[in-house]
Motif scaffolding. Sequence first.
Motif, mmCIF file in Angstrom:
data_model
loop_
_atom_site.group_PDB
_atom_site.id
_atom_site.type_symbol
_atom_site.label_atom_id
_atom_site.label_comp_id
_atom_site.label_asym_id
_atom_site.label_seq_id
_atom_site.Cartn_x
_atom_site.Cartn_y
_atom_site.Cartn_z
ATOM 1 N N PRO A 71 51.579 23.910 84.102
ATOM 2 C CA PRO A 71 51.368 24.647 82.854
ATOM 3 C C PRO A 71 52.537 24.547 81.881
ATOM 4 O O PRO A 71 52.322 24.463 80.667
ATOM 5 N N LEU A 72 53.780 24.528 82.388
ATOM 6 C CA LEU A 72 54.937 24.483 81.491
ATOM 7 C C LEU A 72 55.057 23.150 80.769
ATOM 8 O O LEU A 72 55.353 23.109 79.573
ATOM 9 N N THR A 73 54.836 22.057 81.468
ATOM 10 C CA THR A 73 55.012 20.753 80.840
ATOM 11 C C THR A 73 53.821 20.360 79.979
ATOM 12 O O THR A 73 53.932 19.439 79.176
ATOM 13 N N THR A 79 54.019 26.094 70.667
ATOM 14 C CA THR A 79 53.407 27.244 71.328
ATOM 15 C C THR A 79 54.340 27.774 72.405
ATOM 16 O O THR A 79 54.383 27.241 73.514
ATOM 17 N N PRO A 80 55.122 28.819 72.100
ATOM 18 C CA PRO A 80 56.029 29.353 73.105
ATOM 19 C C PRO A 80 55.271 29.933 74.292
ATOM 20 O O PRO A 80 54.081 30.259 74.190
ATOM 21 N N GLU A 105 64.509 24.794 92.292
ATOM 22 C CA GLU A 105 64.884 23.585 91.554
ATOM 23 C C GLU A 105 63.684 23.031 90.789
ATOM 24 O O GLU A 105 63.823 22.593 89.646
ATOM 25 N N ASN A 106 62.494 23.077 91.391
ATOM 26 C CA ASN A 106 61.286 22.626 90.687
ATOM 27 C C ASN A 106 61.019 23.480 89.456
ATOM 28 O O ASN A 106 60.640 22.960 88.394
ATOM 29 N N LEU A 107 61.208 24.786 89.580
ATOM 30 C CA LEU A 107 61.023 25.676 88.432
ATOM 31 C C LEU A 107 62.041 25.351 87.339
ATOM 32 O O LEU A 107 61.687 25.233 86.164
ATOM 33 N N ALA A 113 62.043 20.592 81.230
ATOM 34 C CA ALA A 113 61.077 19.626 80.689
ATOM 35 C C ALA A 113 60.059 20.272 79.749
ATOM 36 O O ALA A 113 59.323 19.563 79.068
ATOM 37 N N CYS A 114 60.032 21.571 79.708
ATOM 38 C CA CYS A 114 59.051 22.286 78.888
ATOM 39 C C CYS A 114 59.271 21.937 77.413
ATOM 40 O O CYS A 114 60.367 22.135 76.882
#
Length: 173
Positions: A71-73, A79-80, A105-107, A113-114
Motif C-alpha cells: 500500500p505504501l509504495t 496523496t499523503p 526494516e521492511n517497514l 520508498a513511499c
Amino acid sequence: MLPTGTFVLGGAASGKSEWAENFILSRNLAVTYLATGRAEDDETRFRVDVHKARRDARWVTVEEPLELAGPLTALAPDTPVLIDCATMWLSNQMMIEADLAVATENLLEALRACPAPWVIVSNEVGHGIVPDNKLARQFREAQGRLNIALAREADLAVMVVAGIPQILKGALA
C-alpha cells in the motif's frame, strides 16, 4: 506542504490520532488512511468506529494489519498517507511471531520508498511501570526500539500529550 515523513507519538487516548488527522487535513488534501488494527472484540470495534466517524469523504481507508510495503509504495505522490498505528502493526507482527528486525526494516524501507508524504502514529509505552510478565516486557522493549527507528526516519516528530502537540524534531510549516 507536508514533510516527507512525520512521526506522531503519544500515550493511550492522548489525542495523537486526531492531531495527526487534523495535521494532514489542514493542507486540504485527499488522504489515504492505512489502518493496521484488527477489530476482533467489541471494545476494539467501538474504538475503530470512533476513528471512522471522524473521517469524511476525503479519506480512503485501506486496512492492512501486517504488510504495509504494498500500500505504501502504490500511493500517488500527491496523496499523503496516515498510518494508524505502528503499535497495532507491531502487536500484529508479534502475534504471528514474525522476525521483528526483518519486519521493522521492511517497514522502514517501505517508508523510504513511499512516493507520498507519510504520517505514522505510535504509542509511547515507556512511561509506565515495568510490566510483570515476559510478553508485555518484550512488547514494551520492541515498541521502544520501533519508535526510535521511526523517529530517526521522520523529518518531523511530534509528541501529543492531552491533545497538545510538542515538537520533538523538525518544525511545523
